[in-house]
Design a protein around this motif. Structure first.
Motif, PDB file in Angstrom:
ATOM      1  N   TYR A   1       0.833  -1.205   0.000  1.00 21.26           N
ATOM      2  CA  TYR A   1       0.000   0.000   0.000  1.00 21.26           C
ATOM      3  C   TYR A   1       0.866   1.253   0.000  1.00 21.26           C
ATOM      4  CZ  TYR A   1      -3.931   3.034   1.258  1.00 21.26           C
ATOM      5  OH  TYR A   1      -4.890   4.024   1.270  1.00 21.26           O
ATOM      6  N   ASN A   2       1.931   1.233   0.805  1.00 19.65           N
ATOM      7  CA  ASN A   2       2.878   2.355   0.821  1.00 19.65           C
ATOM      8  C   ASN A   2       3.434   2.611  -0.578  1.00 19.65           C
ATOM      9  OD1 ASN A   2       3.912   3.567   3.639  1.00 19.65           O
ATOM     10  ND2 ASN A   2       3.318   1.447   3.984  1.00 19.65           N
ATOM     11  N   MET A   3       3.901   1.558  -1.222  1.00 18.24           N
ATOM     12  CA  MET A   3       4.511   1.703  -2.540  1.00 18.24           C
ATOM     13  C   MET A   3       3.487   2.153  -3.581  1.00 18.24           C
ATOM     14  SD  MET A   3       7.287  -1.413  -2.832  1.00 18.24           S
ATOM     15  CE  MET A   3       6.044  -2.711  -2.734  1.00 18.24           C
ATOM     16  N   GLY A   4       2.272   1.593  -3.507  1.00 24.15           N
ATOM     17  CA  GLY A   4       1.237   1.965  -4.456  1.00 24.15           C
ATOM     18  C   GLY A   4       0.876   3.432  -4.371  1.00 24.15           C
ATOM     19  N   LYS A   5       0.691   3.944  -3.157  1.00 21.29           N
ATOM     20  CA  LYS A   5       0.302   5.341  -2.997  1.00 21.29           C
ATOM     21  C   LYS A   5       1.470   6.285  -3.308  1.00 21.29           C
ATOM     22  CE  LYS A   5      -4.037   4.906  -1.958  1.00 21.29           C
ATOM     23  NZ  LYS A   5      -5.070   5.345  -2.932  1.00 21.29           N
ATOM     24  N   ALA A   6       2.691   5.871  -2.998  1.00 19.99           N
ATOM     25  CA  ALA A   6       3.851   6.694  -3.375  1.00 19.99           C
ATOM     26  C   ALA A   6       3.935   6.804  -4.895  1.00 19.99           C
ATOM     27  CB  ALA A   6       5.132   6.088  -2.812  1.00 19.99           C
ATOM     28  N   ALA A   7       3.652   5.703  -5.594  1.00 14.96           N
ATOM     29  CA  ALA A   7       3.655   5.729  -7.056  1.00 14.96           C
ATOM     30  C   ALA A   7       2.541   6.615  -7.582  1.00 14.96           C
ATOM     31  CB  ALA A   7       3.515   4.313  -7.603  1.00 14.96           C
ATOM     32  N   VAL A   8       1.384   6.615  -6.926  1.00 11.42           N
ATOM     33  CA  VAL A   8       0.281   7.496  -7.323  1.00 11.42           C
ATOM     34  C   VAL A   8       0.704   8.967  -7.209  1.00 11.42           C
ATOM     35  CG1 VAL A   8      -2.016   8.337  -6.657  1.00 11.42           C
ATOM     36  CG2 VAL A   8      -1.591   5.882  -6.850  1.00 11.42           C
ATOM     37  N   ASP A   9       1.455   9.304  -6.167  1.00 12.12           N
ATOM     38  CA  ASP A   9       1.925  10.689  -6.008  1.00 12.12           C
ATOM     39  C   ASP A   9       2.853  11.083  -7.149  1.00 12.12           C
ATOM     40  OD1 ASP A   9       0.484  10.879  -3.720  1.00 12.12           O
ATOM     41  OD2 ASP A   9       2.187  11.030  -2.354  1.00 12.12           O
ATOM     42  N   CYS A  10       3.746  10.186  -7.531  1.00 12.37           N
ATOM     43  CA  CYS A  10       4.650  10.444  -8.651  1.00 12.37           C
ATOM     44  C   CYS A  10       3.838  10.647  -9.931  1.00 12.37           C
ATOM     45  CB  CYS A  10       5.640   9.295  -8.806  1.00 12.37           C
ATOM     46  SG  CYS A  10       6.760   9.447 -10.209  1.00 12.37           S
ATOM     47  N   TYR A  11       2.896   9.760 -10.154  1.00  9.51           N
ATOM     48  CA  TYR A  11       2.020   9.850 -11.326  1.00  9.51           C
ATOM     49  C   TYR A  11       1.233  11.155 -11.313  1.00  9.51           C
ATOM     50  CZ  TYR A  11      -2.125   8.862 -14.165  1.00  9.51           C
ATOM     51  OH  TYR A  11      -3.158   8.931 -15.067  1.00  9.51           O
ATOM     52  N   ASN A  12       0.718  11.526 -10.157  1.00  9.42           N
ATOM     53  CA  ASN A  12      -0.081  12.743 -10.020  1.00  9.42           C
ATOM     54  C   ASN A  12       0.677  13.967 -10.511  1.00  9.42           C
ATOM     55  OD1 ASN A  12      -2.498  14.179  -8.759  1.00  9.42           O
ATOM     56  ND2 ASN A  12      -0.820  15.111  -7.597  1.00  9.42           N
ATOM     57  N   GLN A  13       1.942  14.079 -10.135  1.00  6.07           N
ATOM     58  CA  GLN A  13       2.740  15.231 -10.548  1.00  6.07           C
ATOM     59  C   GLN A  13       3.126  15.136 -12.022  1.00  6.07           C
ATOM     60  OE1 GLN A  13       5.934  14.974  -7.660  1.00  6.07           O
ATOM     61  NE2 GLN A  13       4.884  16.339  -6.241  1.00  6.07           N
ATOM     62  N   TRP A  14       3.570  13.955 -12.443  1.00  7.60           N
ATOM     63  CA  TRP A  14       4.010  13.777 -13.828  1.00  7.60           C
ATOM     64  C   TRP A  14       2.870  14.021 -14.805  1.00  7.60           C
ATOM     65  CZ3 TRP A  14       2.808  10.779 -18.040  1.00  7.60           C
ATOM     66  CH2 TRP A  14       3.776  10.687 -19.055  1.00  7.60           C
ATOM     67  N   PHE A  15       1.714  13.426 -14.518  1.00  7.26           N
ATOM     68  CA  PHE A  15       0.603  13.529 -15.451  1.00  7.26           C
ATOM     69  C   PHE A  15       0.019  14.934 -15.466  1.00  7.26           C
ATOM     70  CE2 PHE A  15      -3.388  12.147 -17.497  1.00  7.26           C
ATOM     71  CZ  PHE A  15      -2.875  11.263 -18.427  1.00  7.26           C
ATOM     72  N   ALA A  16       0.049  15.627 -14.320  1.00  5.69           N
ATOM     73  CA  ALA A  16      -0.432  17.008 -14.272  1.00  5.69           C
ATOM     74  C   ALA A  16       0.381  17.889 -15.210  1.00  5.69           C
ATOM     75  CB  ALA A  16      -0.363  17.542 -12.842  1.00  5.69           C
ATOM     76  N   VAL A  17       1.702  17.689 -15.223  1.00  9.97           N
ATOM     77  CA  VAL A  17       2.567  18.456 -16.115  1.00  9.97           C
ATOM     78  C   VAL A  17       2.268  18.122 -17.571  1.00  9.97           C
ATOM     79  CG1 VAL A  17       4.957  18.798 -16.867  1.00  9.97           C
ATOM     80  CG2 VAL A  17       4.406  18.754 -14.419  1.00  9.97           C
ATOM     81  N   GLU A  18       2.117  16.838 -17.875  1.00  7.81           N
ATOM     82  CA  GLU A  18       1.852  16.438 -19.253  1.00  7.81           C
ATOM     83  C   GLU A  18       0.488  16.932 -19.730  1.00  7.81           C
ATOM     84  OE1 GLU A  18       3.932  15.264 -21.343  1.00  7.81           O
ATOM     85  OE2 GLU A  18       5.567  14.866 -19.952  1.00  7.81           O
ATOM     86  N   LEU A  19      -0.502  16.933 -18.841  1.00  8.59           N
ATOM     87  CA  LEU A  19      -1.795  17.507 -19.200  1.00  8.59           C
ATOM     88  C   LEU A  19      -1.662  18.989 -19.527  1.00  8.59           C
ATOM     89  CD1 LEU A  19      -4.202  15.888 -16.574  1.00  8.59           C
ATOM     90  CD2 LEU A  19      -4.278  15.541 -19.045  1.00  8.59           C
ATOM     91  N   ALA A  20      -0.911  19.697 -18.698  1.00 13.17           N
ATOM     92  CA  ALA A  20      -0.719  21.135 -18.921  1.00 13.17           C
ATOM     93  C   ALA A  20       0.012  21.399 -20.230  1.00 13.17           C
ATOM     94  CB  ALA A  20       0.037  21.747 -17.749  1.00 13.17           C
ATOM     95  N   ASN A  21       0.983  20.545 -20.553  1.00 16.15           N
ATOM     96  CA  ASN A  21       1.718  20.713 -21.807  1.00 16.15           C
ATOM     97  C   ASN A  21       0.801  20.576 -23.020  1.00 16.15           C
ATOM     98  OD1 ASN A  21       4.176  21.109 -20.537  1.00 16.15           O
ATOM     99  ND2 ASN A  21       4.803  18.971 -20.689  1.00 16.15           N
ATOM    100  N   ARG A  22      -0.238  19.778 -22.874  1.00 17.21           N
ATOM    101  CA  ARG A  22      -1.123  19.507 -24.006  1.00 17.21           C
ATOM    102  C   ARG A  22      -2.409  20.323 -23.993  1.00 17.21           C
ATOM    103  NH1 ARG A  22       2.123  15.530 -22.929  1.00 17.21           N
ATOM    104  NH2 ARG A  22       2.706  13.931 -24.455  1.00 17.21           N
ATOM    105  N   TYR A  23      -2.941  20.589 -22.797  1.00 22.11           N
ATOM    106  CA  TYR A  23      -4.257  21.225 -22.702  1.00 22.11           C
ATOM    107  C   TYR A  23      -4.229  22.562 -21.952  1.00 22.11           C
ATOM    108  CZ  TYR A  23      -5.811  16.590 -24.140  1.00 22.11           C
ATOM    109  OH  TYR A  23      -5.990  15.403 -24.813  1.00 22.11           O
ATOM    110  N   GLY A  24      -3.043  23.037 -21.601  1.00 22.89           N
ATOM    111  CA  GLY A  24      -2.971  24.284 -20.854  1.00 22.89           C
ATOM    112  C   GLY A  24      -3.630  24.120 -19.499  1.00 22.89           C
ATOM    113  N   ASP A  25      -4.502  25.072 -19.152  1.00 28.70           N
ATOM    114  CA  ASP A  25      -5.158  25.002 -17.841  1.00 28.70           C
ATOM    115  C   ASP A  25      -6.534  24.356 -17.914  1.00 28.70           C
ATOM    116  OD1 ASP A  25      -6.614  26.932 -19.150  1.00 28.70           O
ATOM    117  OD2 ASP A  25      -6.335  28.505 -17.651  1.00 28.70           O
ATOM    118  N   ALA A  26      -6.849  23.740 -19.067  1.00 26.09           N
ATOM    119  CA  ALA A  26      -8.195  23.202 -19.256  1.00 26.09           C
ATOM    120  C   ALA A  26      -8.436  21.912 -18.474  1.00 26.09           C
ATOM    121  CB  ALA A  26      -8.471  22.966 -20.738  1.00 26.09           C
TER     122      ALA A  26
END
Length: 271
Positions: free
Chosen positions: A165-190
């Protein structure tokens, strides 16, 4: 004056919508004016909750799917679109622990169940990524939306016994930041992505680990209370305010963040 905290006109799908925290999520979304897709494996509970919301003049639909089954998720997406015609948001609420992903203090640390740890990590990580891939595509077609992942205190601190569970949620945090940046790169603030990190809330999964049938706390529950400055567990409804804020236009300039709703657990040094 426009209410920027309102979810009026927004359609939000909640995975894990048949759980205890999920129940607060769906009711909070509906109370803020949103329509909700209640996604979970328990058909009876999903339908019961959807019926209760619809009877009270809200808008809800039961969606039966396993978050690790892409075909089931796609079928759920089509049902949601057929009912409401759009998807504006996603709450990745599905996750949790399993007995095989627990290492007891008396267990040999070098003989832990690798398969058990992997199953728990997969549930929490891929059970977040897959719904995002499926429902996120529909959000992009809508043109604007918000995705909220559910993190945990386990992602930032070493919580004993529950390595998977620790590892899964830590990976979710990494994903949360990475994917937020990639979304912004493609869709701006939408299209935005953020995480909500609950502290310790009593659920069916942890109630017996933290509390005694006759009242009071187990030794593990006492440890949690000592580490929590508020000296109590959270109530599921106390997550609603932060969740609605992240889903609404009130958080329009917020992405890649993790909002802790934990009674101070994450900031307390213990002294």
């Amino acid at each position: 004056m426009e209410n920027i905290y309102s979810l009026n006109g927004k359609v939000i799908v909640v995975t894990g919508g048949t759980g205890i925290l999920g129940n607060s999520f769906i009711n909070g979304i509906v109370a803020a004016g949103g329509s909700v897709g209640i996604l979970g494996r328990n058909k009876a509970v999903a339908e019961e909750r959807a019926e209760a919301i619809n009877t009270a003049d809200g808008q809800a639909i039961a969606l039966v799917a396993d978050v690790l089954n892409e075909d089931e998720l796609k079928q759920a997406k089509e049902l949601l679109l057929a009912r409401f015609g759009r998807i504006d948001g996603l709450v990745n609420g599905a996750g949790g622990n399993m007995p095989d992903g627990v290492l007891q203090p008396e267990d040999d640390i070098f003989s832990m169940s690798m398969e058990g740890m992997k199953k728990v990590m997969d549930l929490n990580l891929w059970g977040t990524l897959l719904p995002t891939q499926v429902f996120g595509e529909a959000i992009a077609k809508t043109g604007k939306g918000s995705i909220v992942n559910i993190s945990s205190m386990n992602s930032k601190r070493a919580i004993t016994k529950v390595l998977g569970y620790n590892m899964g949620k830590a990976a979710v945090d990494c994903y949360n930041q990475w994917f937020a940046v990639e979304l912004a790169n493609r869709y701006g603030d939408a299209i935005r992505m953020n995480a909500l990190a609950p502290g310790f809330f009593l659920t069916e999964q942890n109630r017996n680990l933290l509390t005694l049938p006759e009242g009071g706390y187990t030794p593990r529950g006492q440890s949690v209370i000592r580490q929590t400055p508020f000296k109590r567990f959270g109530h599921p409804d106390e997550l609603i305010g932060a969740l609605v804020w992240l889903l609404s236009d009130a958080s329009a300039f917020v992405t890649g963040s993790m909002i802790c709703v934990d009674g101070g657990f994450s900031i307390f040094g213990g002294v």
